[in-house]
Structure formats: C-alpha cells, structure tokens
Scaffold this motif. Structure first.
Motif, short mmCIF file in Angstrom:
data_model
loop_
_atom_site.label_atom_id
_atom_site.label_comp_id
_atom_site.label_asym_id
_atom_site.label_seq_id
_atom_site.Cartn_x
_atom_site.Cartn_y
_atom_site.Cartn_z
N VAL A 120 -15.82 -50.01 -129.76
CA VAL A 120 -15.37 -48.99 -128.81
C VAL A 120 -13.82 -49.30 -128.65
O VAL A 120 -13.29 -50.28 -128.12
N VAL A 121 -12.78 -48.24 -128.99
CA VAL A 121 -11.34 -48.48 -128.82
C VAL A 121 -11.01 -47.48 -127.80
O VAL A 121 -11.51 -46.34 -127.56
N GLU A 122 -10.30 -48.05 -126.60
CA GLU A 122 -9.59 -47.16 -125.67
C GLU A 122 -8.25 -47.14 -125.55
O GLU A 122 -7.77 -48.67 -125.40
N ARG A 123 -7.56 -46.58 -125.43
CA ARG A 123 -5.62 -46.46 -125.16
C ARG A 123 -5.51 -47.30 -124.12
O ARG A 123 -4.61 -47.73 -123.87
N HIS A 124 -6.36 -47.22 -122.91
CA HIS A 124 -5.77 -47.76 -121.51
C HIS A 124 -6.28 -49.27 -121.60
O HIS A 124 -6.75 -49.66 -122.62
N ASP A 125 -5.76 -50.04 -120.79
CA ASP A 125 -5.91 -51.69 -120.96
C ASP A 125 -6.95 -51.91 -120.52
O ASP A 125 -7.46 -53.07 -120.70
N GLY A 126 -7.97 -51.06 -119.96
CA GLY A 126 -9.31 -51.70 -119.53
C GLY A 126 -10.15 -50.30 -119.07
O GLY A 126 -9.57 -48.95 -119.41
N ILE A 127 -11.34 -50.41 -118.51
CA ILE A 127 -12.02 -49.29 -118.06
C ILE A 127 -11.11 -48.71 -116.71
O ILE A 127 -10.70 -49.51 -116.03
N ARG A 128 -10.89 -47.36 -117.02
CA ARG A 128 -10.17 -46.82 -116.02
C ARG A 128 -10.86 -46.76 -114.43
O ARG A 128 -11.95 -46.22 -114.47
N PRO A 129 -10.25 -47.18 -113.55
CA PRO A 129 -10.81 -47.45 -112.27
C PRO A 129 -10.80 -45.76 -111.75
O PRO A 129 -10.05 -45.04 -112.04
N GLY A 130 -11.64 -45.82 -110.41
CA GLY A 130 -11.43 -44.26 -109.69
C GLY A 130 -11.86 -43.35 -110.55
O GLY A 130 -13.11 -43.20 -111.05
N GLY A 131 -11.23 -42.32 -110.09
CA GLY A 131 -11.71 -40.98 -110.62
C GLY A 131 -12.32 -40.27 -109.44
O GLY A 131 -12.83 -40.94 -108.62
N GLN A 132 -12.66 -38.99 -109.85
CA GLN A 132 -13.44 -38.11 -109.08
C GLN A 132 -15.05 -38.44 -108.89
O GLN A 132 -15.43 -39.24 -109.96
N THR A 133 -15.65 -37.72 -108.13
CA THR A 133 -17.28 -38.07 -108.11
C THR A 133 -17.83 -37.08 -109.34
O THR A 133 -17.52 -35.90 -109.42
N VAL A 134 -18.78 -37.70 -109.98
CA VAL A 134 -19.42 -37.03 -110.87
C VAL A 134 -20.76 -37.33 -110.58
O VAL A 134 -21.20 -37.89 -109.63
N ASP A 135 -22.02 -36.53 -111.01
CA ASP A 135 -23.10 -36.44 -110.55
C ASP A 135 -24.27 -36.67 -111.83
O ASP A 135 -23.68 -36.30 -112.75
N LEU A 136 -25.48 -37.17 -111.46
CA LEU A 136 -26.44 -37.29 -112.59
C LEU A 136 -27.59 -36.04 -112.04
O LEU A 136 -28.04 -36.25 -110.98
N ARG A 137 -27.94 -35.38 -113.16
CA ARG A 137 -28.73 -34.30 -112.75
C ARG A 137 -29.66 -34.20 -113.97
O ARG A 137 -29.19 -34.14 -115.05
N GLY A 138 -30.84 -33.61 -113.66
CA GLY A 138 -31.62 -33.06 -114.78
C GLY A 138 -31.93 -33.97 -116.01
O GLY A 138 -32.30 -35.11 -115.70
N GLU A 193 -21.47 -57.24 -123.89
CA GLU A 193 -22.08 -58.45 -124.40
C GLU A 193 -22.52 -58.19 -125.96
O GLU A 193 -22.40 -59.03 -126.64
N HIS A 194 -22.77 -56.96 -126.25
CA HIS A 194 -23.06 -56.72 -127.66
C HIS A 194 -22.12 -55.69 -128.32
O HIS A 194 -22.23 -55.29 -129.41
N THR A 195 -21.26 -55.08 -127.63
CA THR A 195 -20.27 -54.36 -128.13
C THR A 195 -18.88 -54.70 -127.86
O THR A 195 -18.25 -55.36 -126.98
N GLU A 196 -17.93 -54.65 -129.17
CA GLU A 196 -16.73 -55.01 -129.25
C GLU A 196 -15.64 -53.95 -128.48
O GLU A 196 -15.88 -52.88 -128.98
N TYR A 197 -15.20 -54.35 -127.56
CA TYR A 197 -14.11 -53.14 -126.70
C TYR A 197 -12.71 -53.69 -127.23
O TYR A 197 -12.17 -54.74 -126.99
N VAL A 198 -12.10 -52.70 -127.75
CA VAL A 198 -10.60 -52.84 -127.98
C VAL A 198 -9.97 -52.12 -127.25
O VAL A 198 -9.59 -50.60 -127.08
N PHE A 199 -8.99 -52.61 -125.86
CA PHE A 199 -8.24 -51.83 -125.13
C PHE A 199 -6.83 -51.91 -125.44
O PHE A 199 -6.35 -52.78 -126.23
#
Length: 400
Positions: free
Chosen positions: A31-49, A118-124
């Motif tokens: 997984v390649v991500e342009r930010h330096d890590g997992i982006r914190p914060g953000g707005q509320t999302v929901d799990l439904r259905g 643990e099983h996925t290579e993350y490239v930040f």
C-alpha cells in the motif's frame, strides 16, 4: 490468483480493507500513501447495512464500536439554539441521519492499518507517477522510490485519484453537486453534548457540530455554490473565503470562524460524485471513491469502500484470470453503486434552503417526520440503500 502481488494506492479505508482481504486469500499487498502516515482525524463516518456486515466478517465490529464517537443523534436548531426537530441514532432503525456505529475516519483508517501492518508493506510519503501495463505485470514508477513490478494495481486514493488519471486518462468524470463543504476540528465547548447539531442559515448555508470521542468537536460549514475552483485555493485563501461567506451567520458560526486559523485538521472540497464507464483497464482497477464516489451526501462512502474491497478481493480469489475477476467485481457492484449515487430529488438544495421561508418549511417537515405518511417520504432522505446488495460468500476461498 494466490501468490499475486498487488499494489494499492491509498491508505484511508478502501486500501487497507482490500489489503486485509487479499491476505485472507493468499495474495500479497503493498500500500502506497502520499502522506507520511495514516492521516489522523477527519470527520465522522458510519458503518451501516452491507458495510457493517463486511466489518463483522472482518472481525472489526467490536473494535469499531469501542472507538465509536457515541453520537446520540442529530438536532436541527435555530439561531438561538432552540431545537426544531431531533432524531435519535435509533431512528429509522439506526439507518437514518445518524447510524448506530459512528467513528472518525482517521480512527477507522488506523484500526484497519493496525490489523494489516504485520502482513502488508506500507510505503508512506510516496506516490505513483507512471504505470507501464504489459503482458506479465505492471511496472510502476514512484515519486521517490525505485521502480517496481506488480501483478495488479488498484487505485483507492480518493475522488481526486492521480492513479486513476494515469491509468484511465479522463474517462472518469467528477460530477459536481453545487455544494462546497469545509471540515475542521475545534475545541469542545460547554454547549457541545452527545448530540450533533445542524443549523441552517439563509442563502443555502449550513453550520454543523458533531461530537467525537477524543475530547474535541468536529465542525462542518457548507454552502450552495456552482463550481468556482475554490477547492484549488490555498488553505489560507479558503479560510478567508469562509469568513466572507459565513459573515453575519449567527448561532455557533462565529465560534467556528474564530477557530479557523488554529485548525490544523482543515479540509475544503467541492462536493461531487465520480462516474466512470469502467473500473478496470488491463491490470489496473479502481476501488472506493476513486471509482464511484457517491459524495458525503449519500451516506454511503464507507459502505461502498468496505463492500467494494470485499467483493474485489473475493472475485480475484475466485477467478484464475484478472480480467474475469474485474468483470465479476463490476457486475456485482454496479447496481449497488447506482443506487448509492441516485440521490433524492433536489439534493443538496433541499437540506440547504436559500430563504427563511424554506428553512421554516424544512424544519416543519422534519418535526412532523413521526407521521407515518411523512416518514415514508423522509426515509428517502435519511435511509441510504446500504443493504441493497446480496453479498457473495467467499469463505471457502480463504487460505488464512
């Protein structure tokens, strides 16, 4: 396709969810991500259905519940903070304005990251700059790292996906909905409780405040406006625009405007949908908002991301050829996506009245929603089609 190496662009929700399922079926993810890590914060999302069903199959539902914002419901208020209408989280069977499981986007992304790291290579701190799709794989160039070759590439990097552009050109269209929305995190005040509060102001302006589980408050400011390139302005210019647009708005608007300069977690977007004639080309596929963003208005973003990741990985495991897998993924997901993108009439204008009369009519409609006749109409606006898909069962294909 056991043993295949898949490059996933984007480490928000769809990308790590896909990494989880690919691992379950014996495939390897980067997984390649342009930010330096997992982006914190953000707005509320929901799990439904179906999104919630997938979370259950992933074994993360309890973790999501533990990290829930605890939002009790949403109240529509006037300039004096008087409640004009209110809906508890349990309203409409827990599938209305507020779902039973509400979690911050960054909290969910981090949960998925922790479950897959643990099983996925993350490239930040890197991004894809070129794709060379050939018979035996895809040679990928990066902004910083060396070229690498993968069996498949999946673009899961959001509505403005640069990976989508590299692979598909301008085939996909971002369709604006005539609404700009800014999100920011502000300090919690004594007036903030466990209920979200929504305030309409004339000229199609909305200010909303939502509680979180981190001791702060999530603020939203949105206004009706045709596309004018505001999403491309510098952050300081966007904040100045908000001061201009929301000048004179009462209620908690002055408080939110005062916090603009200090707000590190700030994002302003032109709200829209992604419409693409196809979601795969050669060895490259699209997932989540990059492929079929339904807009935050739909209430379906997280469900589409989780369900799409589940189906894409499952079909890759079920087929020997990636073309067949991509075709099956699209056949299963297309009807679900079409329903999610089919917004109620007059959206988003109906929730952003331009006049005081319109605001009064909206509040009256909401206040009488307990009436069975009105509730059937209200369901069209409050209950996204989150269950309208028959999820395949890929259990037999798991290797983990």
């Amino acid at each position: 396709m056991t043993g295949h190496r898949v490059l996933v662009s984007g480490a928000s929700i769809a990308g790590p969810a896909l990494a989880h399922w690919l691992h379950e079926y014996g495939m390897t993810s980067v997984v390649v991500e342009r930010h330096d890590g997992i982006r914190p914060g953000g707005q509320t999302v929901d799990l439904r259905g179906a999104g919630r069903t997938v979370a259950q199959r992933m074994g993360i539902e309890d973790a999501v519940r533990a990290a829930s914002t605890g939002e009790a419901g949403v109240a529509f208020v006037d300039a004096r903070d008087r409640v004009k209408a209110a809906f508890a989280a349990e309203a409409f069977g827990g599938e209305g304005f507020v779902a039973e499981l509400e979690i911050l986007r960054g909290e969910l992304a981090n949960l998925l990251y922790q479950r897959t790291r643990e099983h996925t290579e993350y490239v930040f701190g890197d991004r894809i700059t070129a794709l060379d799709d050939h018979t035996d794989g895809v040679r990928v160039s990066f902004a910083h790292g060396p070229d690498r070759t993968f069996d498949l590439v999946v673009a899961a990097d959001g509505i403005g996906s640069s990976t989508r552009t590299l692979a598909f050109g301008d085939e996909a269209r971002v369709v604006p909905l005539g609404l700009y929305t800014a999100y920011l995190t502000i300090p919690r005040a004594a007036s903030d409780g466990s209920w979200a509060r929504w305030h309409n102001a004339p000229r199609g302006r909305v200010v909303a405040l939502r509680p979180d589980n981190l001791g702060t408050t999530r603020a939203l400011m949105s206004f009706l406006c045709p596309p004018r390139g505001y999403e491309r302005l510098r952050t300081d210019e966007q904040k100045q625009l908000l001061r201009h647009v929301f000048a004179g708005v009462g209620w908690e608007a002055p408080r939110v405007l005062r916090e603009l300069d200090a707000a590190d977690e700030f994002y302003c977007e032109l709200v829209g949908q992604v419409h693409a004639p196809r979601w795969s080309k050669g060895r490259v596929a699209m997932l989540g908002d990059a492929a079929y963003c339904a807009s935050p208005i739909s209430g379906m973003g997280t469900s589409l991301a989780l369900v799409g990741a589940y189906v894409l990985a499952g079909e890759l495991a079920a087929h020997a050829a990636h073309r067949d897998a991509f075709g099956a993924y699209e056949r299963i997901m297309r009807p679900y996506v079409a329903q999610a993108q089919h917004l109620p009439p007059f959206t988003p204008r109906i929730a952003h009245p331009r006049s005081r009369l319109g605001i009064g009519l909206l509040n009256t409609l909401l206040a009488t929603a307990a009436n069975p006749v009105v509730q059937r109409v209200a369901r069209r606006f409050t209950s996204p089609p989150a269950d309208r898909i028959d999820l395949p069962d890929y259990t037999r294909l798991r290797t983990r």
